[in-house]
Design a protein around this motif. Structure first.
Motif, PDB file in Angstrom:
ATOM      1  N   THR A  20      13.348   5.954  -1.293  1.00  0.00           N
ATOM      2  CA  THR A  20      13.231   5.746   0.159  1.00  0.00           C
ATOM      3  C   THR A  20      12.030   4.870   0.498  1.00  0.00           C
ATOM      4  N   ILE A  21      10.871   5.191  -0.052  1.00  0.00           N
ATOM      5  CA  ILE A  21       9.676   4.408   0.282  1.00  0.00           C
ATOM      6  C   ILE A  21       9.770   3.010  -0.312  1.00  0.00           C
ATOM      7  N   TRP A  22      10.455   2.878  -1.442  1.00  0.00           N
ATOM      8  CA  TRP A  22      10.662   1.567  -2.055  1.00  0.00           C
ATOM      9  C   TRP A  22      11.496   0.669  -1.145  1.00  0.00           C
ATOM     10  N   VAL A  23      12.583   1.225  -0.579  1.00  0.00           N
ATOM     11  CA  VAL A  23      13.444   0.442   0.316  1.00  0.00           C
ATOM     12  C   VAL A  23      12.713   0.112   1.616  1.00  0.00           C
ATOM     13  N   ILE A  24      11.979   1.077   2.176  1.00  0.00           N
ATOM     14  CA  ILE A  24      11.211   0.819   3.394  1.00  0.00           C
ATOM     15  C   ILE A  24      10.208  -0.308   3.165  1.00  0.00           C
ATOM     16  N   SER A  25       9.528  -0.269   2.037  1.00  0.00           N
ATOM     17  CA  SER A  25       8.548  -1.293   1.702  1.00  0.00           C
ATOM     18  C   SER A  25       9.213  -2.664   1.570  1.00  0.00           C
ATOM     19  N   VAL A  78      17.187  -7.208   7.522  1.00  0.00           N
ATOM     20  CA  VAL A  78      16.920  -5.846   7.046  1.00  0.00           C
ATOM     21  C   VAL A  78      17.815  -5.489   5.870  1.00  0.00           C
ATOM     22  N   ALA A  79      19.098  -5.867   5.964  1.00  0.00           N
ATOM     23  CA  ALA A  79      20.082  -5.427   4.973  1.00  0.00           C
ATOM     24  C   ALA A  79      19.920  -6.105   3.616  1.00  0.00           C
ATOM     25  N   ALA A  80      19.616  -7.406   3.607  1.00  0.00           N
ATOM     26  CA  ALA A  80      19.555  -8.140   2.333  1.00  0.00           C
ATOM     27  C   ALA A  80      18.454  -7.605   1.405  1.00  0.00           C
ATOM     28  N   PRO A  81      17.187  -7.595   1.844  1.00  0.00           N
ATOM     29  CA  PRO A  81      16.162  -7.018   0.947  1.00  0.00           C
ATOM     30  C   PRO A  81      16.343  -5.529   0.740  1.00  0.00           C
ATOM     31  N   GLY A  82      16.829  -4.823   1.765  1.00  0.00           N
ATOM     32  CA  GLY A  82      17.026  -3.379   1.618  1.00  0.00           C
ATOM     33  C   GLY A  82      18.074  -3.043   0.581  1.00  0.00           C
ATOM     34  N   LEU A  83      19.174  -3.787   0.570  1.00  0.00           N
ATOM     35  CA  LEU A  83      20.248  -3.524  -0.392  1.00  0.00           C
ATOM     36  C   LEU A  83      19.820  -3.864  -1.812  1.00  0.00           C
ATOM     37  N   ASP A 123       0.819  -1.203   0.000  1.00  0.00           N
ATOM     38  CA  ASP A 123       0.000   0.000   0.000  1.00  0.00           C
ATOM     39  C   ASP A 123       0.857   1.259   0.000  1.00  0.00           C
ATOM     40  N   LEU A 124       2.001   1.216   0.688  1.00  0.00           N
ATOM     41  CA  LEU A 124       2.873   2.382   0.728  1.00  0.00           C
ATOM     42  C   LEU A 124       3.402   2.748  -0.649  1.00  0.00           C
ATOM     43  N   ILE A 125       3.735   1.749  -1.446  1.00  0.00           N
ATOM     44  CA  ILE A 125       4.309   2.072  -2.751  1.00  0.00           C
ATOM     45  C   ILE A 125       3.263   2.155  -3.857  1.00  0.00           C
ATOM     46  N   TRP A 126       2.214   1.354  -3.761  1.00  0.00           N
ATOM     47  CA  TRP A 126       1.185   1.364  -4.808  1.00  0.00           C
ATOM     48  C   TRP A 126       0.078   2.359  -4.478  1.00  0.00           C
ATOM     49  N   GLY A 127      -0.462   2.257  -3.285  1.00  0.00           N
ATOM     50  CA  GLY A 127      -1.577   3.119  -2.929  1.00  0.00           C
ATOM     51  C   GLY A 127      -1.192   4.570  -2.766  1.00  0.00           C
ATOM     52  N   TYR A 128      -0.025   4.820  -2.176  1.00  0.00           N
ATOM     53  CA  TYR A 128       0.360   6.197  -1.869  1.00  0.00           C
ATOM     54  C   TYR A 128       1.394   6.779  -2.820  1.00  0.00           C
ATOM     55  N   THR A 129       2.102   5.937  -3.562  1.00  0.00           N
ATOM     56  CA  THR A 129       3.131   6.450  -4.464  1.00  0.00           C
ATOM     57  C   THR A 129       2.843   6.119  -5.918  1.00  0.00           C
ATOM     58  N   CYS A 169       8.700  -6.189   3.930  1.00  0.00           N
ATOM     59  CA  CYS A 169       8.441  -7.537   3.405  1.00  0.00           C
ATOM     60  C   CYS A 169       9.489  -8.528   3.885  1.00  0.00           C
ATOM     61  N   GLY A 170      10.758  -8.086   3.975  1.00  0.00           N
ATOM     62  CA  GLY A 170      11.813  -8.960   4.469  1.00  0.00           C
ATOM     63  C   GLY A 170      11.576  -9.378   5.907  1.00  0.00           C
ATOM     64  N   VAL A 171      11.155  -8.428   6.748  1.00  0.00           N
ATOM     65  CA  VAL A 171      10.840  -8.737   8.143  1.00  0.00           C
ATOM     66  C   VAL A 171       9.664  -9.713   8.210  1.00  0.00           C
ATOM     67  N   ALA A 172       8.655  -9.489   7.357  1.00  0.00           N
ATOM     68  CA  ALA A 172       7.509 -10.403   7.314  1.00  0.00           C
ATOM     69  C   ALA A 172       7.948 -11.818   6.951  1.00  0.00           C
ATOM     70  N   GLY A 173       8.841 -11.937   5.980  1.00  0.00           N
ATOM     71  CA  GLY A 173       9.342 -13.256   5.587  1.00  0.00           C
ATOM     72  C   GLY A 173      10.107 -13.945   6.706  1.00  0.00           C
ATOM     73  N   ALA A 174      10.889 -13.157   7.463  1.00  0.00           N
ATOM     74  CA  ALA A 174      11.653 -13.727   8.572  1.00  0.00           C
ATOM     75  C   ALA A 174      10.736 -14.230   9.686  1.00  0.00           C
ATOM     76  N   LEU A 175       9.623 -13.551   9.906  1.00  0.00           N
ATOM     77  CA  LEU A 175       8.662 -14.000  10.910  1.00  0.00           C
ATOM     78  C   LEU A 175       7.838 -15.189  10.412  1.00  0.00           C
ATOM     79  N   TYR A 176       7.660 -15.262   9.111  1.00  0.00           N
ATOM     80  CA  TYR A 176       6.842 -16.309   8.495  1.00  0.00           C
ATOM     81  C   TYR A 176       7.511 -17.685   8.585  1.00  0.00           C
ATOM     82  N   VAL A 177       8.812 -17.743   8.338  1.00  0.00           N
ATOM     83  CA  VAL A 177       9.509 -19.024   8.199  1.00  0.00           C
ATOM     84  C   VAL A 177       9.462 -19.879   9.464  1.00  0.00           C
ATOM     85  N   PRO A 178       9.794 -19.360  10.647  1.00  0.00           N
ATOM     86  CA  PRO A 178       9.741 -20.241  11.833  1.00  0.00           C
ATOM     87  C   PRO A 178       8.325 -20.676  12.195  1.00  0.00           C
TER      88      PRO A 178
END
Length: 377
Positions: free
Chosen positions: A273-278, A151-156, A79-85, A282-291
């Motif tokens: 900036t908003i692209w990297v935040i978004s 944070v760094a892998a998807p962000g980079l 929503d941050l990148i599609w809805g607002y940007t 998603c990266g944090v969501a994936g890390a919580l999803y796996v365990p």
């Protein structure tokens, strides 16, 4: 002709309007209720209420709700990148999977010698006759390094891709196609055994996290609460972003990017900036999803998964923040039910739902609710 100078008292009396609160009183009440449900009600119903009780929250329900909350974080990021940007990404599944793979690597190292081959190496490496860990597994045994890399892998990846894409002023359907191609290329790369990511099987058979058995109910409940708090925290962050000057510029870029440029603003740093935040969300969501799910494989990078993220945002209502969260729960709740009762009809239902929303509910479910309430916000 004489002019009357403006009095200092008149100038002093002019005041800018006070900034609107982050949430209304009703909004804060709903937020606190959600926080109580996640942190107190759900743990009590799962851990303390007897299994035979009608009020018991089963382990299956905890795992399902935890998974859907991870998806809701992705929908919020969309929503941050599609809805607002105004940037439609069809590749956010890549960032979700990258965070998941980073966490999966740590969980694989936590298995230790409890694997089938009783080796310090993960089982799939022993099966492929590897003698040492690849270089990119160097810090996989450190939980702190894992948190940084989540944070760094998807962000980079997002930073590098976004910089070149936005600098080249690629937008619209062309940008969507490129993001999908990027995700597909990454999926093919992760499918290869020699890359050290488990090939098409990926990572599974996790046993511990921070030395604690991952299958025990208390561990799963901690992961559930952590996921819920992360979702609520990201919601407040997104709300703060879109209501700030930064967010107003994003919406201006969405509505008329050329006018923003003529006004003296460069869209590149705002979009990047908003692209990297978004992507990081998603990266944090994936890390919580796996365990919580117990597996991660290249299938998470499929085009269908990335498209589904956009569908969640569209169904709930773009540019509302709460809408994509609602959409993620509606679509994935229906998916969970239909894939059990009528699995052959699930994809037809998903396609029909997206078409119906596009034609009859352009503002999504949240837009419909507001319309029924007379346009209240």
């Amino acid at each position: 002709m004489s002019t009357t100078p403006t009095s200092h008292s008149a100038v002093a009396s002019l005041q800018l309007p006070a900034p609107a609160p982050l949430l209304s009183r009703t909004g804060w009440s709903a937020f606190i209720v959600a926080l109580i449900v996640v942190c107190a009600v759900a743990p009590v119903l799962n851990l303390l209420v007897p299994a035979g009780s009608v009020f018991h929250l089963s382990d299956y329900s905890v795992a399902l709700l935890g998974k859907i909350m991870c998806f809701a974080i992705c929908a919020l990021a969309m929503d941050l990148i599609w809805g607002y940007t105004g940037i439609l990404s069809l590749g956010h599944g890549l960032f979700f999977a990258l965070g998941g793979y980073v966490m999966g690597m740590y969980l694989m190292r936590q298995i230790g010698r409890d694997g089938n081959y009783k080796s310090d190496l993960p089982d799939f490496m022993v099966f492929l006759d590897w003698k040492t860990l690849p270089w990119h597994w160097t810090f996989s045994d450190s939980f702190v390094a894992t948190l940084i890399l989540i944070v760094a892998a998807p962000g980079l990846v997002a930073l590098v891709f976004g910089y070149f894409a936005f600098r080249s002023r690629i937008k619209g359907v062309y940008f969507s196609i490129i993001t999908q191609a990027m995700t597909f290329a990454a999926m093919l790369l992760f499918f290869r055994n020699e890359t050290g990511f488990g090939g098409n099987n990926g990572f599974t058979d996790f046993k511990r996290i921070l030395g604690i058995p991952i299958a025990q109910p208390s561990t799963r409940m901690v992961l559930f609460v952590l996921t819920g708090c992360t979702l609520l925290g990201f919601f407040l962050l997104a709300r703060w972003l879109v209501r700030s000057k930064f967010g107003r510029v994003l919406q201006a870029i969405r509505d008329a990017e050329s006018r923003v440029m003529f006004s003296g603003y460069s869209p590149l740093p705002y979009k990047l900036t908003i692209w990297v935040i978004s992507a990081v969300m998603c990266g944090v969501a994936g890390a919580l999803y796996v365990p919580q799910v117990g597996i991660i494989n290249p299938g998470e990078m499929s085009a269908a998964n990335s498209i589904e993220i956009a569908i969640w945002a569209a169904v709930g209502g773009r540019a509302t923040l709460i809408g994509p969260i609602v959409g993620a729960f509606i679509v994935n709740g229906a998916k969970s039910w239909l894939t059990v009762t009528a699995p052959e009809f699930w994809l037809y239902f998903l396609g029909a739902l997206f078409i119906a929303v596009t034609l009859f509910l352009p503002n999504g479910v949240v837009g419909l609710v507001k319309k029924l309430k007379g346009g209240e916000k």
